[in-house]
Write a protein that holds these residues in place. Structure first.
Motif: not given
Length: 168
Positions: A76-83, A91-95, A100-104, A106-112
């Motif tokens: 995937t494009p890096a800018e879409w990747a939660m990783c 460090e650990a990253f959690c969503v 409902t998270d404004p940071r994510h 509109e992310n195409p991976l979330v939407r598709t």
């Protein structure tokens, strides 16, 4: 993609470290897929991945439960990747709920893809750079616990032992 993101992910010494692994070794993929399956099972998540991030792309080098175009492309494009967030934080990253998270939201991976919740832990290479992440993804909102993080961290340590066995 932001310049800062590109500059961090594209640091020459970090890219050199990633290039020190034989990421395409035939037996490595099967072992990483099995580890991803183990993490998914232990955390009762439908998807788990092992990924390496270059400057613009997330490469999925091990996975369990991927579907649709992501399973086929295995990147995937890096800018879409939660990783990417996990790599940048080191460090650990959690969503809990990406919709409902404004940071994510509109992310195409979330939407598709139906991605709703994410927990990732960093993969730290032999030279000390965070080269990627080991994560679990769920299609439902969820709150991940410290025990979940510990299970995933153990999986990441197992991933790095496998990768260390494939250093060039």
């Amino acid at each position: 993609m932001s310049t800062a993101l590109f500059e961090h992910l594209g640091m020459p010494e970090r890219i050199r470290e990633i290039s020190g692994y034989d990421l395409y070794a035939a037996d490595l993929r099967a072992d990483l897929d099995a580890l991803a399956g183990r993490s998914a099972g232990l955390l009762e998540a439908p998807v788990s991945m092992v990924s390496v991030l270059l400057d613009t792309t997330q490469f999925i080098i091990g996975s369990y439960g991927l579907s649709a175009w992501v399973a086929y492309a295995r990147e995937t494009p890096a800018e879409w990747a939660m990783c990417t967030n996990t790599v940048l934080a080191g460090e650990a990253f959690c969503v809990s709920d990406a919709r409902t998270d404004p940071r994510h939201a509109e992310n195409p991976l979330v939407r598709t893809t139906g991605l709703r919740s994410y927990l990732g832990v960093p993969l730290t290479g032999f030279g000390g750079h965070v080269i990627g992440a080991h994560c679990v993804i769920d299609a439902r909102p969820r709150v991940f616990t410290d025990v979940d993080r510990a299970v995933l961290t153990d999986g990441a340590e197992r991933v790095m032992r496998l990768l260390d066995g494939h250093r060039l």
